[in-house]
Each structure stands twice: as structure tokens, then as C-alpha cells.
Write a protein that holds these residues in place. Structure first.
Motif, PDB file in Angstrom:
ATOM      1  N   LEU A   6       4.797  -0.676  -0.427  1.00  0.00           N
ATOM      2  CA  LEU A   6       4.805   0.735  -0.823  1.00  0.00           C
ATOM      3  C   LEU A   6       3.377   1.193  -1.125  1.00  0.00           C
ATOM      4  CD1 LEU A   6       6.506   3.193  -1.416  1.00  0.00           C
ATOM      5  CD2 LEU A   6       6.958   2.310  -3.682  1.00  0.00           C
ATOM      6  N   LYS A   7       2.898   2.131  -0.317  1.00  0.00           N
ATOM      7  CA  LYS A   7       1.517   2.615  -0.494  1.00  0.00           C
ATOM      8  C   LYS A   7       1.451   3.565  -1.686  1.00  0.00           C
ATOM      9  CE  LYS A   7      -0.410   1.880   3.966  1.00  0.00           C
ATOM     10  NZ  LYS A   7      -1.783   1.915   4.372  1.00  0.00           N
ATOM     11  N   TYR A   8       0.291   3.611  -2.326  1.00  0.00           N
ATOM     12  CA  TYR A   8       0.148   4.424  -3.533  1.00  0.00           C
ATOM     13  C   TYR A   8       0.388   5.910  -3.268  1.00  0.00           C
ATOM     14  CZ  TYR A   8      -1.621   0.259  -5.763  1.00  0.00           C
ATOM     15  OH  TYR A   8      -1.718  -0.998  -6.258  1.00  0.00           O
ATOM     16  N   GLU A   9      -0.057   6.391  -2.084  1.00  0.00           N
ATOM     17  CA  GLU A   9       0.094   7.827  -1.825  1.00  0.00           C
ATOM     18  C   GLU A   9       1.546   8.225  -1.604  1.00  0.00           C
ATOM     19  OE1 GLU A   9      -1.903   5.816  -0.052  1.00  0.00           O
ATOM     20  OE2 GLU A   9      -1.728   6.153   2.109  1.00  0.00           O
ATOM     21  N   ARG A  10       2.419   7.236  -1.348  1.00  0.00           N
ATOM     22  CA  ARG A  10       3.836   7.560  -1.153  1.00  0.00           C
ATOM     23  C   ARG A  10       4.611   7.551  -2.469  1.00  0.00           C
ATOM     24  NH1 ARG A  10       7.188   4.387   2.908  1.00  0.00           N
ATOM     25  NH2 ARG A  10       8.691   5.930   2.234  1.00  0.00           N
ATOM     26  N   MET A  11       3.965   7.085  -3.526  1.00  0.00           N
ATOM     27  CA  MET A  11       4.713   6.952  -4.796  1.00  0.00           C
ATOM     28  C   MET A  11       4.922   8.318  -5.442  1.00  0.00           C
ATOM     29  SD  MET A  11       2.827   3.630  -6.286  1.00  0.00           S
ATOM     30  CE  MET A  11       2.795   2.113  -5.347  1.00  0.00           C
ATOM     31  N   HIS A  12       6.142   8.557  -5.885  1.00  0.00           N
ATOM     32  CA  HIS A  12       6.467   9.849  -6.474  1.00  0.00           C
ATOM     33  C   HIS A  12       6.635   9.795  -7.989  1.00  0.00           C
ATOM     34  CE1 HIS A  12       6.787  11.718  -2.646  1.00  0.00           C
ATOM     35  NE2 HIS A  12       7.163  12.843  -3.204  1.00  0.00           N
ATOM     36  N   ALA A  13       7.436   8.874  -8.436  1.00  0.00           N
ATOM     37  CA  ALA A  13       7.710   8.810  -9.873  1.00  0.00           C
ATOM     38  C   ALA A  13       7.672   7.354 -10.324  1.00  0.00           C
ATOM     39  CB  ALA A  13       9.069   9.411 -10.166  1.00  0.00           C
ATOM     40  N   ASP A  28       9.368   4.977  -7.319  1.00  0.00           N
ATOM     41  CA  ASP A  28      10.133   5.616  -6.248  1.00  0.00           C
ATOM     42  C   ASP A  28       9.202   6.068  -5.134  1.00  0.00           C
ATOM     43  OD1 ASP A  28      13.107   6.939  -6.061  1.00  0.00           O
ATOM     44  OD2 ASP A  28      11.600   7.987  -4.884  1.00  0.00           O
ATOM     45  N   SER A  29       9.635   5.791  -3.910  1.00  0.00           N
ATOM     46  CA  SER A  29       8.791   6.114  -2.752  1.00  0.00           C
ATOM     47  C   SER A  29       8.887   7.576  -2.357  1.00  0.00           C
ATOM     48  CB  SER A  29       9.230   5.277  -1.565  1.00  0.00           C
ATOM     49  OG  SER A  29      10.494   5.715  -1.152  1.00  0.00           O
ATOM     50  N   GLY A  30       9.917   8.254  -2.850  1.00  0.00           N
ATOM     51  CA  GLY A  30      10.084   9.649  -2.459  1.00  0.00           C
ATOM     52  C   GLY A  30      10.858   9.802  -1.173  1.00  0.00           C
ATOM     53  N   SER A  31      11.334   8.718  -0.619  1.00  0.00           N
ATOM     54  CA  SER A  31      12.121   8.840   0.606  1.00  0.00           C
ATOM     55  C   SER A  31      13.507   9.333   0.252  1.00  0.00           C
ATOM     56  CB  SER A  31      12.217   7.506   1.318  1.00  0.00           C
ATOM     57  OG  SER A  31      13.166   6.707   0.693  1.00  0.00           O
ATOM     58  N   THR A  32      14.057  10.168   1.126  1.00  0.00           N
ATOM     59  CA  THR A  32      15.359  10.743   0.809  1.00  0.00           C
ATOM     60  C   THR A  32      16.475  10.149   1.652  1.00  0.00           C
ATOM     61  OG1 THR A  32      14.876  12.502   2.346  1.00  0.00           O
ATOM     62  CG2 THR A  32      14.443  12.938   0.032  1.00  0.00           C
TER      63      THR A  32
END
Lengths: 492, 155
Positions: free
Chosen positions: A94-101, A121-125
Motif C-alpha cells: 500500500l503506497k502512502y499516497e493511496r492511504m486515506h484514513a 485504508d487504501s480508499g478503494s471502493t
């Protein structure tokens, strides 16, 4: 790659063994200490059952140990890597820029073992590319990891890790959930239960009066219902207060230069970190009773925020920023966030000629289904006139609810927009006001029917990047011409 | 701005696809008529008849109406999808918001030489339904080029 601490293994073993002992004692007590204990010569089935149970327990312990040995993580410069799985091995990068919460959770037993779970959380839906990571570490190490992640996330967090110790800041506290507000919440929640209880009691009594002719039986049922009603009346505020006390214990929102920290919880200590840039929308939620008392809640629309830290269950969400505040303070609070979001009054409401459409279609659909089963109802072997009275009473009640729901939807529906943001107003018993930045709108949609189209009325659906289960907001039955302006709002 | 229409063969594709549902409904109703006691027959026939009528409408009439209203369009900025018979929709998807574009073909679509263009944004997944397979490939290529161009411009 680093393994989780040994304490995590002991914690899982403790839970498994403690649960097993508890269940065994309960089982033995049930079998042998009752008034009619099982005879020794008849107990071979119990022995087989207990044997199988202990074999399963041993397998569970082996599984816990194996899972511990096959789970490891690594915090790299550009990503976090997690490896897990015994037979089916899985590696998540999981890349840092993809992290949401980033959330931390610690329940009371984890507190005893001094470990905390950190979920990212990666923010993927969608489930397919979901890459949620849960790391369990010792308390002091979790703070370091959290600080490290924050520093590396898009390079936006500039504070030194050692300076930022969670929970120690006082100056930047945006909101604290006061005891007065908690009591108010309990009062309002209890009122909902009491109202439902009264309605249930009144309509139940009417129906019982129709169908039960035995006066003695009717009296005993009514007496039981009254007793149940008062028990619920007494228990609801107590249980709600306990829930609020445990869940919202020491609830506070700390505002930093570019992120929020939300902490709360007594038995399970929860800590959310939300980057301002990841906030896609702000939602003001006013339940029916809250509206009467002029209270509201403010939620943040961020992918992953408040979702359960489990890969299999993303349905449970707890995305409150402010669980309860005065409606009059909402505008001030949203402004004090210093984000681009602004609370705006409704500019475009549903026109009067649209009112009938809020009610007509639900009534037509319900009536068609309801009356098509009438011949089946007539076959019920009971007094036909009583059945018909009950049948039409139910029809009237449901239609009344549809009308009330329609009136509320009509009153709540609306939209306001400018170059920066769009505010959508929707909901029936619960009124919602959703503020979305135009740059986050992923799709705009107009929905109408032939009749509505002729009268220049249409619903407008705004899609935005958020949770997979609720990534759209619909402003119902507005002037159709509004869509000409609304379709220019997204960033093209 | 002229919106594109679908190939007329999509009507027979929709009918073939929906006939499966129609047959299942029909068999279910026939079984009900056979096995339900005589005195309950009328009570069962009314809702069943209603369902059968709706299924016939959905299978044989709706495809023609859907074909008449379904349109799509795309340019440098956006994709537009328009359709719906009872509830009409008009969707505008900004190109810049698209995360992924692809095609989808099931077995019946393969036989008809049709494909769906699947457009995924961060907030929704939309489809341009049942375009000719060659056109679908062109749309995907063109959209990919446009997205790439927009992203280069953005950066």
C-alpha cells in the motif's frame, strides 16, 4: 519483514483459551448440575462432543500460532508491505499516497496486553482492489509507526514525530462531546423509542380488540404489553446512556495544520487521523427528533473513515466529526474547519407542481401490489368482515406513512451551487445536507419520467468519490432547467 | 451535438436474453396452476397474471422502446449516456474523472458481436451498453488517448 509482537500471539491465545474454558464450564454446568443431570452410562455422546470440541480448540490454537508466524509487515520509504495467509498467501503493498484514513483501536483486553491495532485504508471502493492493512504492535511502537506514516504520506505532515504525542494537545481541540450533549442525545434517542412504543401499543390494542373476543385473554395480553412498554421505557435511556458513555468516552476532535485527529472510546479506544485533502464531502445530518430540538450531527465523507477494520465487513461505518451540536452552530463549526466547505442555505427547492410526484408513484406501486394479493387474503379462514377491516386499516396506515414521507421529502429536497461547491439537500425523516467540492464530482445525472419531463421536473443525482455503498446523493424533483447549470459544475 | 444510436440488432439480443426470464416465469406459473388447490386458483391467478403481463412487456416491448431512447456520446471533455423507458436518465461523466475504461462481452453478446464499454470513475461504474464490438474497441482506444492527453495537460 517484521512480525507482530509476541504479546499479540499471547492475546489471541488468551482469548481462545479463556473462551474455551468459559464455554466448557457453562456446558458442564448445564449437563451435570441441573435438576435432571445426565447419567454416566448415557453420557457417551457428551464425551464424543467434548472430545470433538477440544480437538477443534487445539486446531484453533495451532491456527493462531501459524497465523502469527505467517503474518509480517514492513514500513518502507514509499509503501507499507503486509504479508499474511497460511495456505493462500497474500501480499499487500500500500503506497502512502493511496492511504486515506489511519485508525487505531485498542479494546480493554488489548490494553491489558499493551498492544494496539492500527488500520490503514487504501480508499478503494471495490472489493477487488481493496488493500486494507491492519498492523498490531506494542502501544509505544504504534505511536512511532503512526508518526512515521504521517510524515511519509504525500510529504504533507511536517511535524516531528516526537513532538506529536496523541491526546496531549489542548489548544487545538475543535470539539469535545460534553456530558450535557450526551444526556441530550440519550433523551432524543429515548423519545424515538417511546414514540414507536406508543404507536405499537395503540395500533396493537386496536387490532387485538378486533381479533380477540375472549375478554380475559385480551386483558392479560394488554397487561403484558403495558408491562413490556414500561420496561422498554425504563431500559432504553439506561442502555442508550451506557452505550454513549462507552462509545463516546472522552470524545474529542483535535485540529492540526493539515489533518484531524478524532479520539474516543472507553472499552475500545479509537483514534482516527484524517488528512484534509482526503475529505470529499461534509454532511449535516438531522434526525426527526433532533430537528425538533434544533440539534444536528456533522459527518465527514472520507473513503475508509469509520469503517470496520476488517476486510470482510465494510458495511459498518462511524464517520462522525461532531456527533451532536446545536443546529445554529453548524455553520460556525464548518467554517472553523478552515477547509473549502461552506454551509449554504437552500436556493433551489422542489417546485409546488412537483409535490404530487413525491406521493403518487409510491402509492400506485404499493396499491398495485397490495390489491393483487386481496384474493389470497380473502381465503384466510377467519371472519371476513374483520379481515377486511384489518386489511383496509393497514392500507390506510401505510398510505399515511407514504404521504408523511412524501411531504418530508418534498420539504427537504433542494440544491445550491457555486463555482467551488455543490450542496445537496435530501432525506425524509432524517434531513441530510451534503456539501461536495465540485472538483470531487465524478458524474452528474438527470432522471425523469415522461410525465415529469412534460412538467419540467427532474431528479438530479450527483456522484462523488466516497464509500462504495453511498457514493451518490439525489436531489429529488427539482426544476429540470437547473441541470443545464449543474452539468457545467464538474471539472472537465 | 449529435448523440450516437445503437445497432438495431441489439433489440433481438435483448429479447433473446430476456426470454430466459420469461420462460422461467411461465414455467413457474404453469406449475402453480397445476399444483395449487382449485379453490385457491383465482387468488393465485390474479397476481401471477400481473407478473406474466409485466414479464411479457419487459421481454418483448421494452427492448424496442429501450433501443429508441438509448443514445451515447463522447468528446474531449465528457461522456454522455442517455436512456431509460419509464425512468429516463441523462448521465454526464467528465473524462478527467475516469479511472479505467474497458469492454465486457458475455456469451450472447459474443454471438451478436456486441460489447459493453465499461467506464469506471472513483465514484461509479457506468456502461455504454451493447455497441458493436469494433466500435467499442475504437471508443476504448479513443477514450484512453483522451484520458492520457488530459492527464499530460494536467501535469
Amino acid at each position: 519483514m517484521k512480525k507482530f509482537p509476541k504479546k499479540y500471539l499471547y492475546y489471541n491465545l488468551f482469548l481462545s483459551i479463556f473462551g474455551s474454558i468459559f464455554f466448557s464450564i457453562f456446558l458442564i454446568a448445564q449437563l451435570f448440575l441441573t435438576e435432571d443431570p445426565i447419567q454416566i452410562d448415557e453420557s457417551w455422546m457428551v464425551i464424543i462432543f467434548l472430545g470433538a470440541y477440544f480437538v477443534i480448540q487445539i486446531l484453533a490454537i495451532i491456527l493462531i500460532i501459524l497465523r502469527y508466524h505467517y503474518t509480517s509487515y514492513e514500513i518502507k520509504e514509499d509503501l507499507i508491505k503486509l504479508k499474511k495467509g497460511i495456505i493462500f498467501k497474500k501480499e499487500i503493498n500500500l503506497k502512502y499516497e493511496r492511504m486515506h484514513a489511519i485508525d487505531t483501536k485498542q479494546n480493554i483486553i488489548q490494553k491489558l496486553f499493551k498492544i494496539t491495532a492500527l488500520s490503514i485504508d487504501s480508499g478503494s471502493t471495490t472489493k477487488a482492489d481493496k488493500a486494507e492493512i491492519v498492523i498490531v504492535e506494542e502501544d509505544d511502537k504504534i505511536i512511532d509507526i503512526q508518526a512515521k506514516i504521517k510524515v511519509r504520506m504525500q510529504g504533507v505532515y511536517q511535524e516531528s514525530a516526537s513532538e506529536e504525542v496523541l491526546g496531549e494537545e489542548v489548544d487545538n481541540v475543535l470539539y469535545r462531546y460534553s456530558n450535557k450533549d450526551k444526556l441530550m442525545f440519550v433523551l432524543m434517542s429515548s423519545l424515538v423509542s417511546v414514540t414507536i412504543g406508543i404507536l405499537y401499543f395503540v395500533f396493537g390494542s386496536i387490532f387485538l380488540n378486533i381479533f380477540i373476543s375472549d375478554l380475559e385473554l385480551l386483558q392479560s395480553i394488554l397487561f403484558g404489553s403495558v408491562a413490556l412498554f414500561f420496561a422498554v421505557l425504563l431500559l432504553t435511556p439506561i442502555t442508550t446512556y451506557l452505550f454513549v458513555l462507552i462509545r463516546y468516552y472522552d470524545y474529542k476532535v483535535i485540529i492540526k495544520s493539515d489533518h484531524f485527529i478524532i479520539t474516543h472510546g472507553l472499552i475500545t479506544k479509537i483514534n482516527h487521523i484524517i488528512n484534509f485533502k482526503k475529505i470529499k464531502g461534509v454532511k449535516v445530518e438531522e434526525g426527526f427528533i433532533k430537528r425538533i430540538f434544533k440539534y444536528a450531527a456533522i459527518k465527514l465523507e472520507v473513503v475508509g473513515f469509520g469503517q470496520k477494520a476488517s476486510e470482510d465487513n465494510k458495511t459498518q461505518t462511524f464517520n462522525y466529526l461532531i456527533p451532536l451540536c446545536k443546529k445554529a452552530d453548524v455553520e460556525k463549526i464548518i467554517e472553523s474547519l478552515n477547509l473549502n466547505f461552506r454551509y449554504m442555505q437552500k436556493e433551489h427547492k422542489a417546485p409546488k407542481r412537483a409535490f404530487r410526484y413525491f406521493i403518487s408513484l409510491p402509492i400506485i406501486i404499493f396499491s398495485t401490489i397490495y390489491f393483487s394479493v386481496l384474493p389470497l387474503i380473502l381465503k384466510i379462514p377467519f371472519d371476513t368482515s374483520l379481515i377486511m377491516i384489518a386489511y383496509f386499516c393497514l392500507y390506510l396506515i401505510v398510505n399515511l406513512l407514504i404521504i408523511v414521507d412524501g411531504i418530508l421529502k418534498y420539504q427537504n429536497s433542494g440544491i445550491t451551487y457555486d463555482e467551488v461547491q455543490t450542496v445537496i439537500y435530501y432525506g425524509s425523516f432524517t434531513r441530510n445536507t451534503l456539501i461536495i467540492l465540485n472538483k470531487n464530482i465524478t458524474e452528474v445525472e438527470l432522471i425523469d419520467t415522461y410525465c415529469r419531463g412534460k412538467r419540467n421536473i427532474a431528479s438530479i443525482n450527483i456522484h462523488y468519490f466516497n464509500n462504495a455503498y453511498k457514493n451518490e446523493a439525489k436531489a429529488l424533483l427539482l426544476e429540470k432547467e437547473l441541470f443545464d447549470n449543474i452539468k457545467t459544475l464538474p471539472k472537465y | 451535438m449529435e448523440l450516437f444510436k445503437l445497432n438495431p440488432k441489439v433489440i433481438s439480443y435483448w429479447i433473446i436474453k430476456r426470454i430466459i426470464l420469461f420462460l422461467i416465469t411461465l414455467i413457474g406459473i404453469i406449475l402453480l396452476i397445476i399444483f395449487v388447490p382449485r379453490n385457491y386458483l383465482l387468488a393465485v391467478l390474479i397476481p401471477s397474471g400481473l407478473i406474466l403481463l409485466l414479464t411479457i412487456f419487459y421481454t418483448f416491448i421494452m427492448p424496442i422502446l429501450e433501443y429508441k431512447v438509448y443514445r451515447y456520446y463522447y468528446d474531449e471533455e465528457k461522456i454522455i449516456i442517455k436512456g431509460g423507458v419509464l425512468f429516463r436518465f441523462y448521465r454526464v461523466i467528465p473524462i478527467i474523472q475516469i479511472q479505467d475504461v474497458g469492454t465486457f462481452q458475455g456469451p450472447i453478446k459474443l454471438a451478436y458481436g456486441l460489447a459493453d464499454v465499461v467506464v469506471a470513475t472513483a465514484g461509479s461504474v457506468e456502461r455504454i451498453n451493447n455497441v458493436d464490438v469494433n466500435i467499442s474497441k475504437n471508443i476504448v482506444d479513443e477514450l484512453n488517448m483522451k484520458i492520457h492527453k488530459r492527464l499530460v495537460e494536467e501535469n
